[in-house]
Design an enzyme around this catalytic site. Structure first.
Site, PDB file in Angstrom:
ATOM      1  N   ASP A   1       0.717  -4.603   3.412  1.00  0.00           N
ATOM      2  CA  ASP A   1      -0.085  -3.818   2.481  1.00  0.00           C
ATOM      3  C   ASP A   1      -0.544  -4.685   1.316  1.00  0.00           C
ATOM      4  O   ASP A   1      -0.009  -5.777   1.082  1.00  0.00           O
ATOM      5  CB  ASP A   1       0.738  -2.651   1.924  1.00  0.00           C
TER       6      ASP A   1
ATOM      7  N   LYS B   1      -5.274  -1.131   1.583  1.00  0.00           N
ATOM      8  CA  LYS B   1      -6.361  -0.191   1.282  1.00  0.00           C
ATOM      9  C   LYS B   1      -6.831  -0.449  -0.142  1.00  0.00           C
ATOM     10  O   LYS B   1      -6.199  -0.046  -1.109  1.00  0.00           O
ATOM     11  CB  LYS B   1      -5.875   1.247   1.443  1.00  0.00           C
TER      12      LYS B   1
ATOM     13  N   MET C   1       0.454   6.280  -8.295  1.00  0.00           N
ATOM     14  CA  MET C   1      -0.989   6.291  -8.025  1.00  0.00           C
ATOM     15  C   MET C   1      -1.716   7.246  -8.976  1.00  0.00           C
ATOM     16  O   MET C   1      -2.646   7.965  -8.578  1.00  0.00           O
ATOM     17  CB  MET C   1      -1.256   6.674  -6.561  1.00  0.00           C
TER      18      MET C   1
END
Length: 490
Positions: free
Chosen positions: A34, A56, A169
């Site tokens: 990641d 991502k 997040m």
């Protein structure tokens, strides 16, 4: 069909990996990572192993379906596929989705827990998520829902629970979160800690309030901690001798560990950024082999580094051939390398540079073999020749500039860059053209001269020219207030 290990990489610092996770990373045949996995963790991957970055990122998303398919395909061709996920695989890491896809495809799977970023960020800045009389538990929520769905939590229930609230997040939605919580009855003065890139070299923490959270600049990835447990007086890093310092070490990776470990143990955040790498001699070792074929004919063998010891000892074979040869070592680190192979240096200068060895070396005649790096100063051979010795110099290894392994912005954020040889100075300059360290530490005067020639600020120079000397001078400068972390600068 191979197997896939879903490994929690923790918050960033490789020392916060589990032992099982580290063992699997080092054994992997292929790695899928990641974006939030620290480069220091990826440095543990074997050099020849392919690393697939499926992070991502904004503007360049890698779909979850594509990641699932990639893992299945890799498992068909590799014995061990390691899927590295920041924090813990099952805490907002979509590890559950990957597990389901792999099992459905008939792939064997192992899940290795990781230190969750939610708890790690709090621990690292001294925020106990639970604290007697303040919070009996905590709740972790996401500030970014799948498909950008609204944050329709039961805000009143969250406020009424009295639990510490941890938001992952949530950098982009922090103003909304603060508004909803205050609208549900949370006081505006509720303390908040925002920890950005916890345990990375550029970690930042901001202490604020719920009312001010929306106006505080926050970058991703950040962990937002809300509740009465937040109190900057519990910060523990300043209690350590080097607490708060961000240090880059430029030694070759093979020899940097001892220095990095000592600095970390004293509280510094350390990043290994090798400026050079050690390779075989440019002639393939022909000159060294020729000299070692008649090592018994020399009166002295001079070794200038641990790397020279390794190369020479490996080429001699039966060490009894050194029975009539005296050995000189420049510095205690070289002497300790000799001791590891049951050899004792007959001469170690009090000053651990070439000039020091020449000064204490007796007069000739006789013959001396010097095994050293391809690029090295001629102080020793010229000085011994002037004393009447016949000197043969052979290349034992070659130092060359390593590929940069740390982004320049992380190097720029460091409080101190440590250089252990002139070659590390030149390698660093090649890796990061135009980048000037905020402050530099030199292992000795020869390295200091290389820094001065470039006009770089030399904050510290060790008086004992080894790793222990560097640690000592860094610690003294920190205690005296001459080395201040950027986070504490006025």
């Amino acid at each position: 069909m191979g197997r896939v290990a879903l490994v929690g990489a923790g918050p960033g610092d490789p020392e916060l990996l589990t032992l099982r996770g580290l063992r699997l990373v080092r054994a992997a045949d292929v790695v899928v990572t990641d974006a939030l996995v620290d480069r220091r963790v990826l440095a543990e991957v074997r050099p020849a192993v392919a690393v697939h970055d499926v992070g991502k990122r904004a503007g360049a998303p890698f779909s979850q379906a594509a990641i699932n398919e990639l893992l299945i395909d890799l498992a068909r061709g590799h014995e061990l596929v390691v899927r590295l996920k920041g924090g813990d695989p099952f805490l907002f890491g979509r590890g559950g989705e990957e597990l389901e896809a792999l099992l459905a495809a008939g792939v064997a799977v192992e899940v290795v827990p990781g230190v969750p970023s939610a708890t790690a960020a709090a621990d690292l800045v001294g925020v106990p998520l639970t604290h007697r009389g303040v919070a009996d538990g905590f709740c972790v929520i996401t500030g970014h829902r799948h498909g950008d769905a609204s944050l329709d939590y039961d805000w009143r229930a969250l406020v009424a629970s009295g639990l510490t609230l941890v938001v992952l997040m949530g950098a982009a939605s922090r103003a909304t979160i603060a508004k909803e919580l205050m609208g549900a009855g949370a006081p505006g003065e509720t303390p908040v800690a925002v920890v950005t890139r916890a345990s990375w070299i550029d970690e930042e923490v901001r202490w604020t309030s719920l009312a001010a959270l929306g106006s505080v600049p926050v970058a991703s990835p950040s962990t937002i901690i809300i509740g009465g447990v937040v109190d900057p007086r519990r910060r523990w890093r300043p209690s350590l001798p080097l607490g708060g310092l961000r240090i880059v070490v430029t030694r070759p990776r093979a020899v940097a560990d001892a220095l990095a470990v000592r600095l970390r143990d004293l509280g510094a955040v350390v990043v290994a950024s090798p400026a050079i790498e050690i390779g075989p001699p440019s002639d393939g070792g022909a000159a060294l082999a020729a000299a070692l074929s008649h090592i018994e004919d020399y009166d002295w063998l001079v070794l200038t580094s641990q790397n020279a010891v390794d190369r020479v000892v490996g080429g001699i074979g039966d060490l009894r051939r050194l029975g009539g040869v005296r050995i000189a070592a420049i510095g205690p680190a070289t002497a300790r390398a000799l001791e590891r192979v049951h050899l004792t240096a007959d001469l170690i200068p009090g000053t651990w540079v070439g000039e020091g060895l020449v000064e204490v070396f007796g007069p000739g005649p006789g013959s001396v073999l010097i095994a050293r790096a391809r690029q090295a100063r001629d102080v020793v051979p010229r000085g011994l020749e002037a004393k009447g010795w016949r000197v043969d110099v052979v290349e034992a290894y070659e130092t060359r500039t390593a590929a940069a392994s740390v982004p320049p912005e992380l190097v720029e954020s460091a409080d101190l860059v440590v250089f252990t040889a002139p070659s590390t100075v030149e390698g660093f300059a090649t890796q990061y053209p135009g980048l000037v360290p905020r402050a530099a530490a030199a292992i000795g005067p020869v390295t200091e001269e290389a820094l001065v020639r470039r006009g770089w600020p030399v904050a510290l120079t060790a008086t004992h020219y080894d790793a222990d000397g560097l640690v000592e001078v860094i610690r003294e400068a920190r205690e005296a207030g001459r080395l201040v972390p950027r986070s504490e600068a006025p």
